[in-house]
Design a protein around this motif. Structure first.
Motif, PDB file in Angstrom:
ATOM      1  N   GLY A 135       0.818  -1.214   0.000  1.00 29.14           N
ATOM      2  CA  GLY A 135       0.000   0.000   0.000  1.00 29.14           C
ATOM      3  C   GLY A 135       0.845   1.255   0.000  1.00 29.14           C
ATOM      4  O   GLY A 135       0.560   2.221  -0.715  1.00 29.14           O
ATOM      5  N   LYS A 136       1.898   1.248   0.796  1.00 30.68           N
ATOM      6  CA  LYS A 136       2.798   2.405   0.858  1.00 30.68           C
ATOM      7  C   LYS A 136       3.450   2.636  -0.501  1.00 30.68           C
ATOM      8  O   LYS A 136       3.556   3.774  -0.963  1.00 30.68           O
ATOM      9  CB  LYS A 136       3.856   2.196   1.942  1.00 30.68           C
ATOM     10  CG  LYS A 136       4.761   3.363   2.157  1.00 30.68           C
ATOM     11  CD  LYS A 136       3.994   4.528   2.746  1.00 30.68           C
ATOM     12  CE  LYS A 136       4.929   5.673   3.060  1.00 30.68           C
ATOM     13  NZ  LYS A 136       4.210   6.885   3.449  1.00 30.68           N
ATOM     14  N   ALA A 137       3.864   1.557  -1.140  1.00 30.03           N
ATOM     15  CA  ALA A 137       4.492   1.675  -2.458  1.00 30.03           C
ATOM     16  C   ALA A 137       3.501   2.240  -3.478  1.00 30.03           C
ATOM     17  O   ALA A 137       3.847   3.139  -4.251  1.00 30.03           O
ATOM     18  CB  ALA A 137       5.004   0.316  -2.924  1.00 30.03           C
ATOM     19  N   LYS A 138       2.277   1.724  -3.467  1.00 28.34           N
ATOM     20  CA  LYS A 138       1.254   2.222  -4.393  1.00 28.34           C
ATOM     21  C   LYS A 138       0.974   3.702  -4.155  1.00 28.34           C
ATOM     22  O   LYS A 138       0.844   4.475  -5.094  1.00 28.34           O
ATOM     23  CB  LYS A 138      -0.056   1.452  -4.213  1.00 28.34           C
ATOM     24  CG  LYS A 138      -0.218   0.259  -5.080  1.00 28.34           C
ATOM     25  CD  LYS A 138      -1.634  -0.270  -4.955  1.00 28.34           C
ATOM     26  CE  LYS A 138      -1.854  -1.481  -5.811  1.00 28.34           C
ATOM     27  NZ  LYS A 138      -3.216  -2.003  -5.697  1.00 28.34           N
ATOM     28  N   GLU A 139       0.864   4.068  -2.892  1.00 21.42           N
ATOM     29  CA  GLU A 139       0.587   5.460  -2.565  1.00 21.42           C
ATOM     30  C   GLU A 139       1.725   6.360  -3.053  1.00 21.42           C
ATOM     31  O   GLU A 139       1.489   7.411  -3.661  1.00 21.42           O
ATOM     32  CB  GLU A 139       0.406   5.626  -1.061  1.00 21.42           C
ATOM     33  CG  GLU A 139       0.075   7.056  -0.667  1.00 21.42           C
ATOM     34  CD  GLU A 139      -0.063   7.249   0.828  1.00 21.42           C
ATOM     35  OE1 GLU A 139      -0.444   8.353   1.214  1.00 21.42           O
ATOM     36  OE2 GLU A 139       0.214   6.309   1.602  1.00 21.42           O
ATOM     37  N   THR A 140       2.953   5.932  -2.828  1.00 20.67           N
ATOM     38  CA  THR A 140       4.117   6.714  -3.237  1.00 20.67           C
ATOM     39  C   THR A 140       4.166   6.877  -4.759  1.00 20.67           C
ATOM     40  O   THR A 140       4.374   7.975  -5.265  1.00 20.67           O
ATOM     41  CB  THR A 140       5.414   6.043  -2.728  1.00 20.67           C
ATOM     42  OG1 THR A 140       5.335   5.963  -1.298  1.00 20.67           O
ATOM     43  CG2 THR A 140       6.633   6.844  -3.121  1.00 20.67           C
ATOM     44  N   VAL A 141       3.948   5.781  -5.478  1.00 25.17           N
ATOM     45  CA  VAL A 141       3.951   5.838  -6.943  1.00 25.17           C
ATOM     46  C   VAL A 141       2.806   6.724  -7.431  1.00 25.17           C
ATOM     47  O   VAL A 141       2.985   7.545  -8.328  1.00 25.17           O
ATOM     48  CB  VAL A 141       3.870   4.424  -7.557  1.00 25.17           C
ATOM     49  CG1 VAL A 141       3.622   4.488  -9.054  1.00 25.17           C
ATOM     50  CG2 VAL A 141       5.146   3.650  -7.272  1.00 25.17           C
ATOM     51  N   GLY A 142       1.640   6.549  -6.835  1.00 25.86           N
ATOM     52  CA  GLY A 142       0.481   7.358  -7.216  1.00 25.86           C
ATOM     53  C   GLY A 142       0.740   8.833  -7.056  1.00 25.86           C
ATOM     54  O   GLY A 142       0.401   9.647  -7.923  1.00 25.86           O
ATOM     55  N   ARG A 143       1.366   9.198  -5.954  1.00 28.49           N
ATOM     56  CA  ARG A 143       1.690  10.618  -5.730  1.00 28.49           C
ATOM     57  C   ARG A 143       2.735  11.109  -6.727  1.00 28.49           C
ATOM     58  O   ARG A 143       2.646  12.223  -7.227  1.00 28.49           O
ATOM     59  CB  ARG A 143       2.211  10.825  -4.312  1.00 28.49           C
ATOM     60  CG  ARG A 143       1.118  10.805  -3.293  1.00 28.49           C
ATOM     61  CD  ARG A 143       1.629  11.107  -1.926  1.00 28.49           C
ATOM     62  NE  ARG A 143       0.549  10.957  -0.969  1.00 28.49           N
ATOM     63  CZ  ARG A 143       0.594  11.380   0.258  1.00 28.49           C
ATOM     64  NH1 ARG A 143       1.675  11.975   0.712  1.00 28.49           N
ATOM     65  NH2 ARG A 143      -0.417  11.205   1.059  1.00 28.49           N
ATOM     66  N   ALA A 144       3.715  10.255  -7.010  1.00 30.95           N
ATOM     67  CA  ALA A 144       4.796  10.652  -7.914  1.00 30.95           C
ATOM     68  C   ALA A 144       4.288  10.929  -9.326  1.00 30.95           C
ATOM     69  O   ALA A 144       4.760  11.845  -9.990  1.00 30.95           O
ATOM     70  CB  ALA A 144       5.877   9.575  -7.953  1.00 30.95           C
ATOM     71  N   VAL A 145       3.328  10.121  -9.759  1.00 37.83           N
ATOM     72  CA  VAL A 145       2.822  10.296 -11.126  1.00 37.83           C
ATOM     73  C   VAL A 145       1.530  11.112 -11.166  1.00 37.83           C
ATOM     74  O   VAL A 145       0.971  11.336 -12.236  1.00 37.83           O
ATOM     75  CB  VAL A 145       2.615   8.937 -11.844  1.00 37.83           C
ATOM     76  CG1 VAL A 145       3.930   8.202 -11.980  1.00 37.83           C
ATOM     77  CG2 VAL A 145       1.570   8.083 -11.166  1.00 37.83           C
ATOM     78  N   GLY A 146       1.051  11.521  -9.993  1.00 37.90           N
ATOM     79  CA  GLY A 146      -0.159  12.332  -9.955  1.00 37.90           C
ATOM     80  C   GLY A 146      -1.434  11.548 -10.190  1.00 37.90           C
ATOM     81  O   GLY A 146      -2.423  12.086 -10.670  1.00 37.90           O
ATOM     82  N   ASN A 147      -1.421  10.263  -9.847  1.00 39.06           N
ATOM     83  CA  ASN A 147      -2.588   9.403 -10.050  1.00 39.06           C
ATOM     84  C   ASN A 147      -3.349   9.277  -8.725  1.00 39.06           C
ATOM     85  O   ASN A 147      -2.950   8.542  -7.834  1.00 39.06           O
ATOM     86  CB  ASN A 147      -2.136   8.029 -10.553  1.00 39.06           C
ATOM     87  CG  ASN A 147      -3.284   7.127 -10.927  1.00 39.06           C
ATOM     88  OD1 ASN A 147      -4.353   7.191 -10.334  1.00 39.06           O
ATOM     89  ND2 ASN A 147      -3.043   6.267 -11.895  1.00 39.06           N
ATOM     90  N   GLU A 148      -4.455  10.008  -8.614  1.00 35.76           N
ATOM     91  CA  GLU A 148      -5.243  10.020  -7.379  1.00 35.76           C
ATOM     92  C   GLU A 148      -5.797   8.641  -7.035  1.00 35.76           C
ATOM     93  O   GLU A 148      -5.852   8.260  -5.876  1.00 35.76           O
ATOM     94  CB  GLU A 148      -6.407  11.010  -7.520  1.00 35.76           C
ATOM     95  CG  GLU A 148      -5.976  12.444  -7.682  1.00 35.76           C
ATOM     96  CD  GLU A 148      -5.980  13.183  -6.358  1.00 35.76           C
ATOM     97  OE1 GLU A 148      -6.738  12.786  -5.458  1.00 35.76           O
ATOM     98  OE2 GLU A 148      -5.210  14.142  -6.237  1.00 35.76           O
ATOM     99  N   ARG A 149      -6.237   7.897  -8.056  1.00 32.48           N
ATOM    100  CA  ARG A 149      -6.825   6.585  -7.807  1.00 32.48           C
ATOM    101  C   ARG A 149      -5.798   5.627  -7.212  1.00 32.48           C
ATOM    102  O   ARG A 149      -6.081   4.909  -6.249  1.00 32.48           O
ATOM    103  CB  ARG A 149      -7.394   6.009  -9.101  1.00 32.48           C
ATOM    104  CG  ARG A 149      -8.217   4.752  -8.863  1.00 32.48           C
ATOM    105  CD  ARG A 149      -8.866   4.240 -10.146  1.00 32.48           C
ATOM    106  NE  ARG A 149      -8.438   2.856 -10.286  1.00 32.48           N
ATOM    107  CZ  ARG A 149      -7.913   2.327 -11.357  1.00 32.48           C
ATOM    108  NH1 ARG A 149      -7.757   3.025 -12.445  1.00 32.48           N
ATOM    109  NH2 ARG A 149      -7.550   1.081 -11.375  1.00 32.48           N
ATOM    110  N   LEU A 150      -4.603   5.633  -7.758  1.00 36.45           N
ATOM    111  CA  LEU A 150      -3.547   4.766  -7.258  1.00 36.45           C
ATOM    112  C   LEU A 150      -3.161   5.160  -5.836  1.00 36.45           C
ATOM    113  O   LEU A 150      -2.935   4.303  -4.978  1.00 36.45           O
ATOM    114  CB  LEU A 150      -2.328   4.832  -8.189  1.00 36.45           C
ATOM    115  CG  LEU A 150      -1.235   3.803  -7.966  1.00 36.45           C
ATOM    116  CD1 LEU A 150      -1.785   2.393  -8.109  1.00 36.45           C
ATOM    117  CD2 LEU A 150      -0.105   4.011  -8.958  1.00 36.45           C
TER     118      LEU A 150
END
Length: 57
Positions: free
Chosen positions: A16-31
């Motif tokens: 979950g932490k990894a997904k959240e970090t990647v989502g923030r990095a690419v600007g993907n709110e859903r991720l």
């Protein structure tokens, strides 16, 4: 079995932490939201296992 569940909780938290970090990095709110949800699920599982441990002793 308790150790298996604890490991599963840690894995969910990390994933979950990894997904959240990647989502923030690419600007993907859903991720980002999915990552937070997975972390919460892992937190809940971990709390459940800790509660079980308290009552076993």
């Amino acid at each position: 079995m308790a150790e298996e569940q604890k490991a599963k909780a840690k894995a969910e938290q990390a994933k979950g932490k990894a997904k959240e970090t990647v989502g923030r990095a690419v600007g993907n709110e859903r991720l980002t939201a999915e990552g937070r949800a997975e972390q919460s699920k892992g937190d809940a599982r971990q709390a459940k296992e800790k509660t079980k441990d308290v009552f076993k002793h």
